[in-house]
Design an enzyme around this catalytic site. Structure first.
Site, PDB file in Angstrom:
ATOM      1  N   LYS A   1      15.200  43.663  16.737  1.00 38.61           N
ATOM      2  CA  LYS A   1      14.319  43.545  15.580  1.00 38.61           C
ATOM      3  C   LYS A   1      14.187  44.881  14.838  1.00 38.61           C
ATOM      4  O   LYS A   1      14.277  44.933  13.608  1.00 38.61           O
ATOM      5  CB  LYS A   1      12.954  43.019  16.039  1.00 38.61           C
ATOM      6  CG  LYS A   1      12.037  42.597  14.918  1.00 38.61           C
ATOM      7  CD  LYS A   1      11.234  43.756  14.407  1.00 38.61           C
ATOM      8  CE  LYS A   1      10.340  43.318  13.260  1.00 38.61           C
ATOM      9  NZ  LYS A   1       9.547  44.466  12.774  1.00 38.61           N
TER      10      LYS A   1
ATOM     11  N   ASP B   1      10.770  38.642  13.283  1.00 38.95           N
ATOM     12  CA  ASP B   1       9.550  39.065  13.944  1.00 38.95           C
ATOM     13  C   ASP B   1       8.690  37.838  14.219  1.00 38.95           C
ATOM     14  O   ASP B   1       9.084  36.721  13.932  1.00 38.95           O
ATOM     15  CB  ASP B   1       8.790  40.065  13.068  1.00 38.95           C
ATOM     16  CG  ASP B   1       8.549  39.477  11.694  1.00 38.95           C
ATOM     17  OD1 ASP B   1       8.028  38.349  11.587  1.00 38.95           O
ATOM     18  OD2 ASP B   1       8.919  40.127  10.708  1.00 38.95           O
TER      19      ASP B   1
END
Length: 310
Positions: free
Chosen positions: A229, A248
């Site tokens: 991420k 996310d």
DNA sequence: AGAATACCTCAGCA
DNA sequence: ATGCTGAGGTATT
């Protein structure tokens, strides 16, 4: 104080909405004071005001000398990615994705900033398992402690973002912990060591710009505290990887709510943590849906979701 | 390999 | 009141 000299960018709010993008977890150093947005770019304090048709700007330097517009305009144009026309992207996203088409009229002017690679890397290492308010505080503490003082404006002191070498001290980890970094303190320190070594060998992070996404990503994953991420956030926001879609918790939620998902994706929803495979599958799914500038569409969807929870 | 757990901190909530 | 949860996850087991 010298006479205030404002210059102007002829940019409509639909192309750039400062009030939406500056406080929404892309950059963490912008402060709003009355109708002005203030932050630091390179070693300059930048002051922005926006109305319907233009952004007015000026800069304050540490020597209090005026900063010529010939220097400033390119800096801002680059930072706001102004060569990329948002209206065109929104139209394309709307054709590709009916949910985007539905919500986007309420969320115009959302674009990806082109930020400094080192600052972006550090910032998003701090973002793990964290919230915008606290990240902002941590970065503020970091700059106050390790950055160089520039000037004071509206009674607020502004500092540069510290270079890697400034963090390569024996006391850094403890200092960062004292500043509220928690377990990320060690990640930042190790990353500073690595980047400093890389730069001492004659390299710069900026040279990664223009490299293929896969290579940028592999490079970034080599730092402690950087997983899929964070690597994707930095790739998108500092290394021009516009098609890259960071996944996310907000995006994950919204995909489950709003987008038809495959059986595989639904099955994974039960799992407490997202596997690397699942992360990649989801990210590629959205990249195919939104196209070459998928990361820009993600920013719109992300902010729409963020705002709904308020 | 793939899933669970620990990790700093802190505001929001029951 | 004290304890739990989640916040733009990652490293480790």
């Amino acid at each position: 104080m010298g006479k205030m000299v404002w210059a102007h960018l002829a940019v409509p709010v639909k192309e750039v909405s400062l009030d939406v993008i500056l406080p929404s977890g892309q950059a963490f150093r912008w402060k709003k004071h009355h109708d002005e947005w203030v932050s630091v770019l390179k070693d300059l304090v930048i002051v922005l005001r926006q109305d319907d048709n233009q952004i007015s700007y000026r800069a304050l330097a540490s020597n209090n000398l005026p900063v010529p517009d010939s220097i400033l305009e390119p800096v801002l144009s680059d930072y706001f990615n102004l060569s990329i026309k948002l209206s065109r992207l929104y139209r394309e996203f709307g054709v590709r994705d009916s949910y985007f088409k539905k919500i986007s009229p309420s969320y115009t002017g959302i674009r990806i900033l082109r930020q400094d690679p080192w600052e972006t890397l550090v910032t998003f290492i701090c973002s793990s398992n964290n919230n915008i308010k606290r990240i902002t505080q941590m970065i503020d503490n970091l700059c106050r402690t390790y950055g160089e003082y520039i000037t004071t404006y509206n009674n607020i002191e502004y500092y540069t973002f510290p270079r890697p070498v400034s963090l390569c001290t024996s006391t850094c980890v403890q200092t960062l912990r004292d500043l509220g970094f928690g377990y990320r303190a060690a990640y930042i320190y190790k990353t500073a060591l690595q980047v400093n070594e890389w730069e001492s060998a004659g390299n710069s992070l900026s040279q990664l710009r223009g490299q293929p996404y896969e290579q940028v990503r592999e490079f970034l994953l080599g730092f402690k505290g950087v997983g899929p991420k964070v690597a994707d956030c930095v790739s998108l926001m500092a290394f021009d990887c516009h098609s890259c879609v960071p996944i996310d918790t907000h995006i994950w939620n919204i995909v489950q709510k709003r987008y038809a998902t495959t059986a595989q994706l639904r099955a994974s929803a039960k799992s407490k943590t997202m596997s690397k495979i699942m992360y990649d599958t989801l990210s590629q799914h959205l990249r195919k849906l939104w196209g070459h500038y998928a990361g820009w569409a993600q920013a719109v969807i992300f902010i729409s979701e963020l705002r709904k929870n308020e």
